[in-house]
Design an enzyme around this catalytic site. Structure first.
Site, PDB file in Angstrom:
ATOM      1  CG  PHE A   1      -2.259   1.026   1.248  1.00  9.08           C
ATOM      2  CD1 PHE A   1      -2.968   1.197   0.267  1.00  9.08           C
ATOM      3  CD2 PHE A   1      -1.933   2.336   1.693  1.00  9.08           C
ATOM      4  CE1 PHE A   1      -3.359   1.965   0.669  1.00  9.08           C
ATOM      5  CE2 PHE A   1      -2.171   3.804   1.306  1.00  9.08           C
ATOM      6  CZ  PHE A   1      -3.527   3.389   0.738  1.00  9.08           C
TER       7      PHE A   1
ATOM      8  CG  ASP B   1       5.896   3.854   1.073  1.00 14.55           C
ATOM      9  OD1 ASP B   1       5.823   4.232   2.214  1.00 14.55           O
ATOM     10  OD2 ASP B   1       4.980   3.216   0.953  1.00 14.55           O
TER      11      ASP B   1
ATOM     12  CE  LYS C   1       0.091   7.051   6.530  1.00 17.93           C
ATOM     13  NZ  LYS C   1      -1.375   7.564   6.266  1.00 17.93           N
TER      14      LYS C   1
END
Length: 401
Positions: free
Chosen positions: A141, A226, A255
């Site tokens: 994801f 990532d 984030k």
């Protein structure tokens, strides 16, 4: 209708149905706790998918934002501003790198990393134009843009969004043999999550990341990590790659970099790699804006102390020990994760992940389900041991323990 019911009905009527949130409407939050519009308090064990590593309303971050709000919030990259240079320098230093490409959202940062890898492949590695390949892992994801969902194996993410972007090879996560076979002379990068979050907090086999690092060095391929969810303290280290002593060529961050206050993301790498860009070839109006830089600088300062990494490691050990005891009862079939991050597979006899999440909500605890029977637990790193234990007690109660 209650205030909650009224607000949910209005949201359903006027917003696209891209999410299926739990039926709670949050009004205020502080630390690891949120309060809904009815005045009921909930323990947050999700932390905005790790965007809120430092908790809701962290005073250091709020004060940094308030101070900057009074000065200047946006210049666009048409002009310099006085927070930009320090932000780039400090973030590069935190990562042990040299250069930063600032963006806003995680998906933007991933897209920027893909463009970086392709441009590096053509200008530095010498791959023939239009032939660059990037190897990714199944179950990934990385975001929801059309390019990113083109290499997703999630049917819900892909369906009805084609035609899909070419140039990607998908191999099973954790399978180094398959990875080795997929890398060709036209491969410019391997893009991986060091721990797959949306897939259920999947930790790869020991030695996998180190093996990928060795392979990419051998074949002159970029290793792009990532760390949008796994990075910045979540796993008990600054970066999840550190658990295997691995330093990738490129970090993709987001984030928690914005502290849950503003969206901040970045690609961080060497001067050789990010130096492939020339003015006009990539950009973002809001990327690296003064407000984002001010908040992110405070995040970086907090991480430099090591306090949050240590806390995640210590409380994470306690979390996994307690979840392991639940697994011993048979009510939980598997527990995965690192630090203050866990994927908990519930025996379907006790309900789906969604049903367990709803029952926990009724007890004042907020988590998120994924992939059927899995519940994700990722509290703010500032949570107290007492509050964490209370939340785990509610999970035991839901499962009849």
């Amino acid at each position: 209708m209650t205030a909650t019911e009224d607000l949910i009905a209005s949201a359903e009527a006027h917003s696209a149905h891209t999410y299926h949130p739990l039926p709670v409407v949050v009004a205020t939050a502080d630390g690891a706790w949120m309060t809904d519009v009815e005045g009921r308090r909930y323990l947050d064990l999700l932390a905005g998918y790790s965007a809120l590593n430092f908790g809701h309303g962290n005073r250091r971050l709020i004060e940094a934002a308030k101070t900057q709000l009074e000065r200047v919030t946006l210049t666009s990259r048409a002009f310099h501003h006085d927070r930009f240079a320090e932000f780039c320098a400090r973030l590069a230093e935190l990562c042990g790198m040299e250069m930063v490409l600032p963006m806003n959202t995680g998906a933007e940062a991933v897209e920027s990393a893909l463009k970086t890898a392709r441009k590096w492949g053509y200008r530095v590695k010498g791959v023939p134009d239009g032939t660059a390949k990037i190897v990714v892992a199944g179950g990934n994801f990385h975001g929801r843009t059309t390019t990113i969902i083109s290499f997703s194996t999630d049917a819900e993410a892909r369906a009805d969004f084609g035609p899909y972007t070419p140039g990607f090879e998908i191999v099973p996560y954790g399978d180094l043999t398959a990875m080795r076979a997929a890398v060709t002379e036209n491969t410019v990068a391997v893009l991986l999550e060091p721990i797959q979050g949306e897939a259920g907090v999947l930790v790869p086999p020991a030695g996998y990341l180190a093996g990928v690092r060795e392979l990419t060095r051998e074949r002159n391929v970029l290793f792009v990590a990532d760390e949008i969810q796994s990075g910045l303290g979540r796993t008990g280290r600054t970066f999840a790659c550190e658990h295997e002593g691995v330093v990738p060529d490129v970090y993709v961050l987001g984030k928690a970099l914005g502290g849950g206050v503003v969206p901040v993301s970045a690609v961080v790498s060497s001067a050789e790699i990010l130096g492939v860009f020339r003015p006009g070839e990539h950009g973002s109006t809001f990327g690296g804006n003064p407000l984002a830089c001010a908040v992110a600088l405070e995040v970086i300062a907090m991480l430099r102390s090591g306090e949050y990494q240590r806390r995640a490691a210590e409380l994470g050990e306690h979390l996994h020990r307690e979840l392991g005891l639940l697994a011993d009862t048979g009510r939980v079939t598997e527990v995965r994760g690192r630090g203050l991050w866990a994927g908990v597979d519930i025996d379907p006899v006790y309900g789906t992940g969604r049903e367990i999440s709803e029952k926990l909500m009724d007890r004042g605890v907020l988590v998120k389900d994924t992939h059927g029977s899995t519940v994700r637990i990722a509290p703010p790193l500032v949570i107290s041991k007492e509050d964490l234990d209370w939340g785990l007690a509610q999970l035991r109660g839901v499962l009849g323990g």
